[in-house]
Design an enzyme around this catalytic site. Structure first.
Site, mmCIF file in Angstrom:
data_model
loop_
_atom_site.group_PDB
_atom_site.id
_atom_site.type_symbol
_atom_site.label_atom_id
_atom_site.label_comp_id
_atom_site.label_asym_id
_atom_site.label_seq_id
_atom_site.Cartn_x
_atom_site.Cartn_y
_atom_site.Cartn_z
ATOM 1 N N PHE A 106 0.821 -1.214 0.000
ATOM 2 C CA PHE A 106 0.000 0.000 0.000
ATOM 3 C C PHE A 106 0.855 1.264 0.000
ATOM 4 O O PHE A 106 0.409 2.333 -0.402
ATOM 5 C CB PHE A 106 -0.982 -0.019 1.176
ATOM 6 C CG PHE A 106 -0.545 0.748 2.391
ATOM 7 C CD1 PHE A 106 0.185 0.153 3.395
ATOM 8 C CD2 PHE A 106 -0.882 2.087 2.528
ATOM 9 C CE1 PHE A 106 0.586 0.866 4.509
ATOM 10 C CE2 PHE A 106 -0.492 2.812 3.655
ATOM 11 C CZ PHE A 106 0.250 2.198 4.642
ATOM 12 N N LYS A 107 2.115 1.138 0.411
ATOM 13 C CA LYS A 107 3.005 2.296 0.419
ATOM 14 C C LYS A 107 3.148 2.923 -0.969
ATOM 15 O O LYS A 107 3.515 4.087 -1.092
ATOM 16 C CB LYS A 107 4.396 1.894 0.920
ATOM 17 C CG LYS A 107 4.440 1.145 2.244
ATOM 18 C CD LYS A 107 4.223 2.064 3.415
ATOM 19 C CE LYS A 107 4.645 1.494 4.748
ATOM 20 N NZ LYS A 107 3.925 0.324 5.245
#
Ligand SMILES: *Cc1c(COP(=O)(O)O)cnc(C)c1O
Length: 490
Positions: A106-107
């Site tokens: 998700f980064k």
């Protein structure tokens, strides 16, 4: 909108806040006025994801001139799906898939955007110094940051990760990173040791005159940078908009989110979305066995003096959650002296205690549950069997916690669980959970999982096996400062 430090009266505009990463007093940057003021949240519902990103980021970071262009450069063609973060129904919940980006974590959502923001801020402020990104990673930030910054002119990136504290796939992702301006190094100790040492090196080097003489400036890609937090606000609106489009809710109805948490950045972005008007009822903070946040939200005592566990969800193996400082600042009624006192207690004694009156503000929105290792593995297996959905261990912590919450709160408010990584980033626990014999390398396990489940393997992971490891440095944490100075040649 100007930004201010959580620890003093220091203020600057958002361009400088993005470039600095952290305030000179060690505090974090936060909006100096009501973050929702002047934002018409309903106007973004129904827009496509890039359109939403443009509007939301223009509000949060108003000094950037051409946000539309920056958003397009950051995201167009970089994700598996055009809407960046798909929402899928899984059993009685909705899963917001944040892992469809270039490194399957998700980064990527934030770290695809950050380099664009930094470049634009330098251009607008006439800053011609080389930007040196110094980052400690629990596994995913490092790779996603390098993916964003490699070969970006005028930037350099140095990543530190805890030796043995990331999954073999995560390590391979980082060790094989190409790019003339990247450097990766393992540090002996756990993530907190690594993060603390990097923060110390950061402030030491930052105050050295040799740094500015060499025309270099430090910044951070960790979620302490407001330029990383802001892009994460977008997907909360996106998920809500999808539920409206599906007919599950009407605009104005409330929703709940469960967020697998570590450094508290992801869930804090949800709070920003709420402050901007999005009808968020509860944000449920999900912890693994390192449940310092769960205990804090329940008791008001933040206590890092406890055993540190290495779990199958390593990106949440964190005992010092940096972004909590921003929530504390807001809950305190924006009092930097109060926040400074708590932070000083934390570093001198290892704990701080927050009064009930402030905790009441926090608990209006935040609830918390934790999930054991056994439950994590069992949940991956259960969700796969029951709903034919394969989730990674971090997401599984969220799924289990969402179930626990729903047992205590039986109503029809939709629950959205944030899914933070591809299951293929953590093949060993996933294999075990779905009843495969755990054998061979993680690459062989990936193939076995794919054969059994038919879930496609993201390209960036399947191509990893044939890549050569370029970065093999391992150092003691006392040597981080020396290491950085030698990379920078000062
Ligand atoms: C970083 C990360 C988290 C935790 O997010 P925070 O913003 O640090 O709370 C959870 N899951 C995965 C896979 C991550 O990479």
């Amino acid at each position: 909108m100007d930004y201010r430090s959580t620890r003093s009266e220091f203020r600057c505009n958002c361009l400088d806040a993005v470039l600095k990463g952290i305030a000179p007093d060690g505090g974090l940057f936060i909006s100096d006025s009501d973050i929702g003021k002047g934002f018409d949240w309903k106007s973004v519902i129904g827009l496509n994801t890039l359109g939403m990103a443009e509007k939301i980021l223009s509000h949060l970071l108003p000094d950037f001139k051409d946000m539309k262009d920056l958003v397009n450069k950051a995201y167009k063609g970089k994700f598996e799906t055009e809407d960046l973060t798909p929402l899928v129904k899984v059993g009685d919940k909705y899963v917001l898939e944040l892992f469809r980006g270039p490194t399957s974590a998700f980064k990527d959502v934030a770290l695809s955007m950050l380099p664009q923001l930094i470049l634009a801020a330098k251009k607008q402020t006439g800053d011609d110094k080389e930007t040196v990104i110094l980052t400690a990673t629990s596994g995913d930030t490092g790779k996603a940051a390098m993916e964003g910054f490699h070969d970006v002119p005028g930037t350099r990136i140095i990543v530190f990760y805890p030796d043995g504290g990331v999954s073999p796939i995560q390590r391979a992702q980082m060790a094989t990173q190409e790019g003339s301006n990247v450097k990766v190094c393992a540090v002996k100790g756990n993530f907190d040791d690594c993060q603390t040492a990097v923060k110390m090196a950061f402030s030491k080097i930052n105050s050295m005159k040799e740094l500015s003489q060499a025309k270099k400036a430090l910044s951070s890609a960790n979620s302490i940078n407001i330029g990383r937090l802001a892009p994460q606000v977008v997907y909360y609106f996106k998920a809500y908009s999808d539920l409206v489009a599906m007919g599950r809710i009407k605009t104005g109805d409330k929703v709940d989110f469960t967020v697998p948490s570590g450094n508290f950045g992801d869930i804090l972005a949800g709070y920003f979305a709420k402050l901007m008007g999005l009808p968020v009822r509860n944000l449920i903070c999900a912890s693994n066995e390192n449940k310092v946040l769960t205990d804090f939200i329940r008791t008001g005592l933040y206590d890092k003096r406890r055993p540190f566990y290495r779990t199958s969800s390593p990106s949440m193996d964190i005992l010092v959650s940096s972004n909590l400082e921003r929530l504390l600042f807001l809950a305190s009624g924006c009092k930097p002296e109060t926040v400074s006192k708590w932070m000083a207690d934390l570093s001198s004694q290892g704990f701080f205690q927050v009064d009930e009156k402030y905790m009441a503000v926090i608990r209006e929105t935040f609830l918390s549950y934790s999930c054991t290792e056994k439950e994590t593995i069992r949940t991956i297996g259960d969700v796969y069997k029951k709903d034919n959905y394969l989730c990674d261990p971090h997401t599984a912590v969220g799924m289990k916690v969402a179930d626990d919450y729903k047992k205590d709160n039986k109503d029809d408010v939709p629950m959205i669980v944030l899914s933070t990584a591809s299951p293929y980033k953590f093949p060993t626990p996933v294999s075990e959970a779905i009843g495969l014999a755990v054998q061979g390398s993680e690459f062989e396990q990936i193939k076995a999982i794919n054969k059994k489940t038919g879930v496609p393997v993201p390209k960036n992971l399947s191509s990893l096996e044939s890549k050569k490891a370029i970065h093999n440095d391992v150092i003691d944490r006392e040597n981080i400062l020396k290491y950085v100075l030698s990379v920078l040649g000062i």
